[in-house]
Scaffold this motif. Structure first.
Motif, PDB file in Angstrom:
ATOM      1  N   GLY A   1       0.604  -1.195  -0.158  1.00 16.36           N
ATOM      2  CA  GLY A   1       0.239   0.020  -0.078  1.00 16.36           C
ATOM      3  C   GLY A   1       0.887   1.375  -0.131  1.00 16.36           C
ATOM      4  N   PRO A   2       0.320   2.412  -0.139  1.00 21.87           N
ATOM      5  CA  PRO A   2       1.025   3.653  -0.122  1.00 21.87           C
ATOM      6  C   PRO A   2       1.867   3.855   0.991  1.00 21.87           C
ATOM      7  CG  PRO A   2      -1.329   4.138  -0.792  1.00 21.87           C
ATOM      8  CD  PRO A   2      -1.177   2.617  -0.340  1.00 21.87           C
ATOM      9  N   ARG A   3       1.700   3.452   2.403  1.00 26.57           N
ATOM     10  CA  ARG A   3       2.165   3.779   3.413  1.00 26.57           C
ATOM     11  C   ARG A   3       3.569   2.793   3.400  1.00 26.57           C
ATOM     12  NH1 ARG A   3       0.087   7.128   7.414  1.00 26.57           N
ATOM     13  NH2 ARG A   3       1.758   5.998   8.773  1.00 26.57           N
ATOM     14  N   GLN A   4       3.445   1.810   2.624  1.00 25.68           N
ATOM     15  CA  GLN A   4       4.688   0.739   2.513  1.00 25.68           C
ATOM     16  C   GLN A   4       5.249   0.700   1.165  1.00 25.68           C
ATOM     17  OE1 GLN A   4       1.575  -0.362   3.712  1.00 25.68           O
ATOM     18  NE2 GLN A   4       2.237   0.285   5.862  1.00 25.68           N
ATOM     19  N   SER A   5       5.094   2.006   0.652  1.00 22.33           N
ATOM     20  CA  SER A   5       5.492   2.128  -0.814  1.00 22.33           C
ATOM     21  C   SER A   5       7.269   1.567  -0.825  1.00 22.33           C
ATOM     22  CB  SER A   5       5.617   3.598  -1.367  1.00 22.33           C
ATOM     23  OG  SER A   5       3.992   3.648  -1.405  1.00 22.33           O
ATOM     24  N   TRP A   6       7.379   1.235  -2.193  1.00 23.22           N
ATOM     25  CA  TRP A   6       8.806   1.006  -2.326  1.00 23.22           C
ATOM     26  C   TRP A   6       9.345   2.440  -3.023  1.00 23.22           C
ATOM     27  CZ3 TRP A   6       8.120  -4.037  -5.830  1.00 23.22           C
ATOM     28  CH2 TRP A   6       7.629  -5.140  -4.645  1.00 23.22           C
ATOM     29  N   GLY A   7      10.374   2.902  -2.309  1.00 20.27           N
ATOM     30  CA  GLY A   7      11.117   3.994  -2.668  1.00 20.27           C
ATOM     31  C   GLY A   7      12.188   3.834  -3.590  1.00 20.27           C
ATOM     32  N   PHE A   8      12.397   4.869  -4.530  1.00 14.59           N
ATOM     33  CA  PHE A   8      13.659   4.414  -5.323  1.00 14.59           C
ATOM     34  C   PHE A   8      14.363   5.915  -5.500  1.00 14.59           C
ATOM     35  CE2 PHE A   8      10.691   1.367  -6.792  1.00 14.59           C
ATOM     36  CZ  PHE A   8      11.539   0.249  -6.810  1.00 14.59           C
ATOM     37  N   GLY A   9      15.725   5.748  -5.303  1.00  8.62           N
ATOM     38  CA  GLY A   9      16.358   7.063  -5.362  1.00  8.62           C
ATOM     39  C   GLY A   9      17.908   6.521  -4.842  1.00  8.62           C
ATOM     40  N   LEU A  10      18.780   7.695  -4.728  1.00  5.03           N
ATOM     41  CA  LEU A  10      19.987   7.329  -4.350  1.00  5.03           C
ATOM     42  C   LEU A  10      20.086   7.088  -2.901  1.00  5.03           C
ATOM     43  CD1 LEU A  10      22.048  10.204  -6.112  1.00  5.03           C
ATOM     44  CD2 LEU A  10      21.950   7.775  -6.644  1.00  5.03           C
ATOM     45  N   GLN A  11      19.330   7.556  -1.924  1.00  7.85           N
ATOM     46  CA  GLN A  11      19.256   7.167  -0.534  1.00  7.85           C
ATOM     47  C   GLN A  11      18.922   5.887  -0.225  1.00  7.85           C
ATOM     48  OE1 GLN A  11      15.891   8.294   2.202  1.00  7.85           O
ATOM     49  NE2 GLN A  11      17.360   9.769   3.439  1.00  7.85           N
ATOM     50  N   PRO A  12      17.800   5.312  -0.761  1.00 14.83           N
ATOM     51  CA  PRO A  12      17.616   3.819  -0.389  1.00 14.83           C
ATOM     52  C   PRO A  12      18.652   2.759  -0.973  1.00 14.83           C
ATOM     53  CG  PRO A  12      16.126   4.802  -2.021  1.00 14.83           C
ATOM     54  CD  PRO A  12      16.704   5.791  -1.321  1.00 14.83           C
TER      55      PRO A  12
ATOM     56  N   PRO B   1      13.890   9.382  -1.088  1.00 15.96           N
ATOM     57  CA  PRO B   1      13.521   9.003  -2.401  1.00 15.96           C
ATOM     58  C   PRO B   1      12.442   9.672  -2.931  1.00 15.96           C
ATOM     59  CG  PRO B   1      13.541   7.143  -0.720  1.00 15.96           C
ATOM     60  CD  PRO B   1      13.686   8.270   0.154  1.00 15.96           C
ATOM     61  N   SER B   2      12.484   9.988  -4.300  1.00 13.14           N
ATOM     62  CA  SER B   2      11.175  10.639  -5.141  1.00 13.14           C
ATOM     63  C   SER B   2      10.378   9.859  -6.084  1.00 13.14           C
ATOM     64  CB  SER B   2      12.009  11.915  -5.922  1.00 13.14           C
ATOM     65  OG  SER B   2      13.022  11.417  -6.619  1.00 13.14           O
ATOM     66  N   ILE B   3      10.582   8.460  -6.130  1.00 11.97           N
ATOM     67  CA  ILE B   3       9.934   7.589  -6.892  1.00 11.97           C
ATOM     68  C   ILE B   3       9.372   6.535  -6.132  1.00 11.97           C
ATOM     69  CG2 ILE B   3       9.794   6.208  -8.837  1.00 11.97           C
ATOM     70  CD1 ILE B   3      12.513   7.933 -10.163  1.00 11.97           C
ATOM     71  N   PHE B   4       8.152   6.326  -6.268  1.00  9.87           N
ATOM     72  CA  PHE B   4       7.412   5.569  -5.437  1.00  9.87           C
ATOM     73  C   PHE B   4       6.513   4.428  -6.177  1.00  9.87           C
ATOM     74  CE2 PHE B   4       8.466   9.211  -2.782  1.00  9.87           C
ATOM     75  CZ  PHE B   4       9.191   8.614  -1.622  1.00  9.87           C
ATOM     76  N   VAL B   5       6.478   3.327  -5.751  1.00 11.90           N
ATOM     77  CA  VAL B   5       5.698   2.157  -6.367  1.00 11.90           C
ATOM     78  C   VAL B   5       4.906   1.474  -5.483  1.00 11.90           C
ATOM     79  CG1 VAL B   5       5.605   0.187  -7.675  1.00 11.90           C
ATOM     80  CG2 VAL B   5       7.399   1.888  -8.286  1.00 11.90           C
ATOM     81  N   ASN B   6       3.586   1.347  -5.610  1.00 10.96           N
ATOM     82  CA  ASN B   6       2.418   0.903  -4.705  1.00 10.96           C
ATOM     83  C   ASN B   6       1.447   0.193  -5.614  1.00 10.96           C
ATOM     84  OD1 ASN B   6       0.464   2.923  -4.739  1.00 10.96           O
ATOM     85  ND2 ASN B   6       2.311   4.166  -3.707  1.00 10.96           N
ATOM     86  N   ASN B   7       0.431  -0.171  -4.783  1.00  6.58           N
ATOM     87  CA  ASN B   7      -0.613  -0.819  -5.576  1.00  6.58           C
ATOM     88  C   ASN B   7      -1.771   0.383  -6.064  1.00  6.58           C
ATOM     89  OD1 ASN B   7      -1.800  -0.032  -3.213  1.00  6.58           O
ATOM     90  ND2 ASN B   7      -2.368  -1.943  -2.125  1.00  6.58           N
ATOM     91  N   ARG B   8      -1.223   1.517  -5.910  1.00  9.90           N
ATOM     92  CA  ARG B   8      -2.061   2.448  -6.422  1.00  9.90           C
ATOM     93  C   ARG B   8      -1.326   3.155  -7.846  1.00  9.90           C
ATOM     94  NH1 ARG B   8      -4.876   5.849  -1.327  1.00  9.90           N
ATOM     95  NH2 ARG B   8      -5.676   4.041  -0.414  1.00  9.90           N
ATOM     96  N   GLY B   9      -0.342   2.553  -8.050  1.00  6.58           N
ATOM     97  CA  GLY B   9       0.506   2.985  -9.171  1.00  6.58           C
ATOM     98  C   GLY B   9       1.712   3.519  -8.898  1.00  6.58           C
ATOM     99  N   LEU B  10       2.206   4.330  -9.839  1.00 10.11           N
ATOM    100  CA  LEU B  10       3.891   4.716  -9.861  1.00 10.11           C
ATOM    101  C   LEU B  10       3.933   6.136  -9.637  1.00 10.11           C
ATOM    102  CD1 LEU B  10       6.856   4.291 -10.404  1.00 10.11           C
ATOM    103  CD2 LEU B  10       6.265   4.871 -12.760  1.00 10.11           C
ATOM    104  N   VAL B  11       4.483   6.717  -8.751  1.00  9.98           N
ATOM    105  CA  VAL B  11       4.366   8.112  -8.164  1.00  9.98           C
ATOM    106  C   VAL B  11       5.748   8.595  -8.496  1.00  9.98           C
ATOM    107  CG1 VAL B  11       3.635   9.813  -6.678  1.00  9.98           C
ATOM    108  CG2 VAL B  11       2.467   7.808  -6.524  1.00  9.98           C
ATOM    109  N   VAL B  12       5.872   9.557  -9.662  1.00  5.19           N
ATOM    110  CA  VAL B  12       7.064  10.249  -9.698  1.00  5.19           C
ATOM    111  C   VAL B  12       7.175  11.954  -9.883  1.00  5.19           C
ATOM    112  CG1 VAL B  12       7.492   8.136 -11.537  1.00  5.19           C
ATOM    113  CG2 VAL B  12       6.562  10.306 -12.108  1.00  5.19           C
ATOM    114  N   PRO B  13       8.280  12.398  -9.703  1.00  2.62           N
ATOM    115  CA  PRO B  13       8.216  14.123  -9.441  1.00  2.62           C
ATOM    116  C   PRO B  13       7.609  14.371 -10.893  1.00  2.62           C
ATOM    117  CG  PRO B  13      10.259  13.009  -8.906  1.00  2.62           C
ATOM    118  CD  PRO B  13       9.559  11.924  -9.425  1.00  2.62           C
ATOM    119  N   ARG B  14       6.978  15.541 -10.734  1.00  5.04           N
ATOM    120  CA  ARG B  14       6.108  16.312 -11.799  1.00  5.04           C
ATOM    121  C   ARG B  14       6.893  17.669 -12.019  1.00  5.04           C
ATOM    122  NH1 ARG B  14       1.823  19.968 -12.582  1.00  5.04           N
ATOM    123  NH2 ARG B  14       1.603  20.128 -10.287  1.00  5.04           N
TER     124      ARG B  14
END
Length: 431
Positions: A158-169, A200-213
């Motif tokens: 879910g959103p609160r447990q989203s997979w974050g992608f970026g240099l930090q993780p 992280p600024s890119i997140f993946v969860n069951n509601r879709g892919l969230v990226v910077p705009r």
């Protein structure tokens, strides 16, 4: 004895009409069929008008100006529930064109890669490519859409447990891994370095892919003009490099030059006008993300399924096109010192395109029409919005179905025309 030259022309024989005459029979049959078609069309029209009048539904396209009253989960242009059915139609059309355009690009890349891989001398690569082709081509596209939507994307956290992608993780995972195997003297500095990086600024969860705009402010048009200039310059350089190679045999790095222009010119324009583009990063607030750009899972599942499914057919088309080129062409290229890669790219593929393009057009058309299957997972394309929700709310069946048919027919004709023009360019010219 009379002079034959003074006698007049022979009297014209009178034509006798008979049912055994094929021309007469063909004309009568065509007239009868035309009258039957006219009667059927008129009967359908009159029956439809009578039914609409009985239900109190006015015919015409005036309903397009009425308030739609329903939300759309993915919009490429501004839209809300208070806007008209005409606006909703445009939103659905753009969503259809988006998934069709990106699907054609992805399917072409996948198809060409797998088609070439099927001819590889490496047994493992050839077996994997063959398995991909046989599996994807023999599974229905609707099943593949449901597989990606239900079996893959719906199982993400879910959103609160989203997979974050970026240099930090990334660096955080490396540091934790090194510390976990007893290399804390290496892992701790890396973990400390990761803590100082941005979240992280890119997140993946069951509601879709969230990226910077990107947010475009005043002066952003200068960046667009610079990008257009870079594209034009890249095309000109590519054409010049091709003529130069054909005339002298000397290659020129047109690809890397064009890529450098596509990056450098917009960056220079942005710096010159004061960097008018800012990045809006998504933030988790409560149970969902705020800000950024969200790519809905319905779009992802439909795009992946259509690209993978169509890519299997394109792979076979590419393989057959390559095999249609005489082996003597490859042998001649190798005798000139060309390696396998340049031989395939510069000699074999250009000749194989004359065989590849015609069936490739059919696959592009199939992918565009198969995009209507997105209604099964709730993707808001033209079919779902206009021929689905709008039809149910207005009851304007004749107008809506006619417009939907006209749109798909227009897209297919334009696609065929573009591919036909390209086919003429790659076709062999007889001398």
């Amino acid at each position: 004895m009379s002079d034959v030259r003074l006698s007049g022309p022979p009297a014209a024989t009178r034509r006798r009409w008979s049912w055994t005459d094929p021309k007469l029979r063909s004309s009568v049959i065509q007239i009868v069929l035309a009258l039957i078609m006219v009667w059927l069309v008129w009967s359908f029209y009159a029956n439809a008008q009578a039914n609409l009048a009985r239900l109190g539904i006015a015919s015409g396209f005036g309903f397009l100006d009425n308030r739609a009253g329903f939300a759309i989960s993915q919009t490429l242009i501004p839209y809300n529930e208070s806007m008209s059915y005409g606006r909703a139609f445009v939103v659905g059309l753009l969503n259809t064109l988006l998934v069709a355009f990106l699907g054609v690009i992805l399917a072409t890349i996948i198809g060409f890669v797998m088609g070439v891989a099927r001819l590889s001398k490496n047994v493992v690569i050839k077996a994997l490519a063959s398995a991909y082709v046989e599996i994807t081509r023999n599974l229905p596209p609707l099943f593949q859409i449901m597989f990606w939507y239900l079996a893959v994307l719906s199982t993400l956290p879910g959103p609160r447990q989203s997979w974050g992608f970026g240099l930090q993780p990334l660096f955080g995972a490396i540091g934790s891994g090194l510390s976990g195997i007893g290399l804390g003297f290496l892992g701790n500095p890396i973990s400390n370095f990761a803590a100082g990086l941005s979240a992280p600024s890119i997140f993946v969860n069951n509601r879709g892919l969230v990226v910077p705009r990107p947010v475009f402010e005043d002066g952003s048009l200068a960046i667009l003009y610079a990008l257009i200039a870079a594209v034009v310059a890249s095309v000109v350089i590519g054409l010049w490099a091709k003529k130069r190679r054909e005339a002298t045999g000397k290659p020129f790095p047109a690809f890397w030059t064009g890529l450098a222009l596509l990056i450098a010119l917009p960056l220079a324009a942005s710096y010159a006008v004061g960097n008018p583009v800012t990045i809006e990063t998504p933030e988790l607030r409560g149970f969902n993300f705020v800000g950024g750009l969200r790519v809905i899972p319905e779009f992802v599942s439909l795009l992946l399924a259509l690209a993978i499914y169509t890519g299997g057919f394109i792979a076979e088309i590419v393989r057959s096109g390559i095999l249609a080129v005489s082996k003597g062409q490859s042998e001649a290229a190798h005798s000139l010192g060309l390696r396998n890669g340049p031989t395939l790219r510069l000699v074999v593929i250009p000749q194989a395109m004359r065989v590849i393009v015609p069936p490739l057009t059919s696959q592009y058309l199939n992918l565009t029409k198969n995009s209507s299957l997105g209604v099964a997972v709730g993707y808001p394309d033209l079919f779902a919005i206009f021929a689905g929700t709008t039809l149910n709310q207005t009851g304007q069946a004749i107008e809506i179905i006619a417009v939907t048919m006209a749109v798909y027919l227009t897209i297919s004709i334009l696609t065929s025309a573009i591919m036909g023009w390209y086919n003429k360019r790659v076709a062999l010219v007889e001398r």
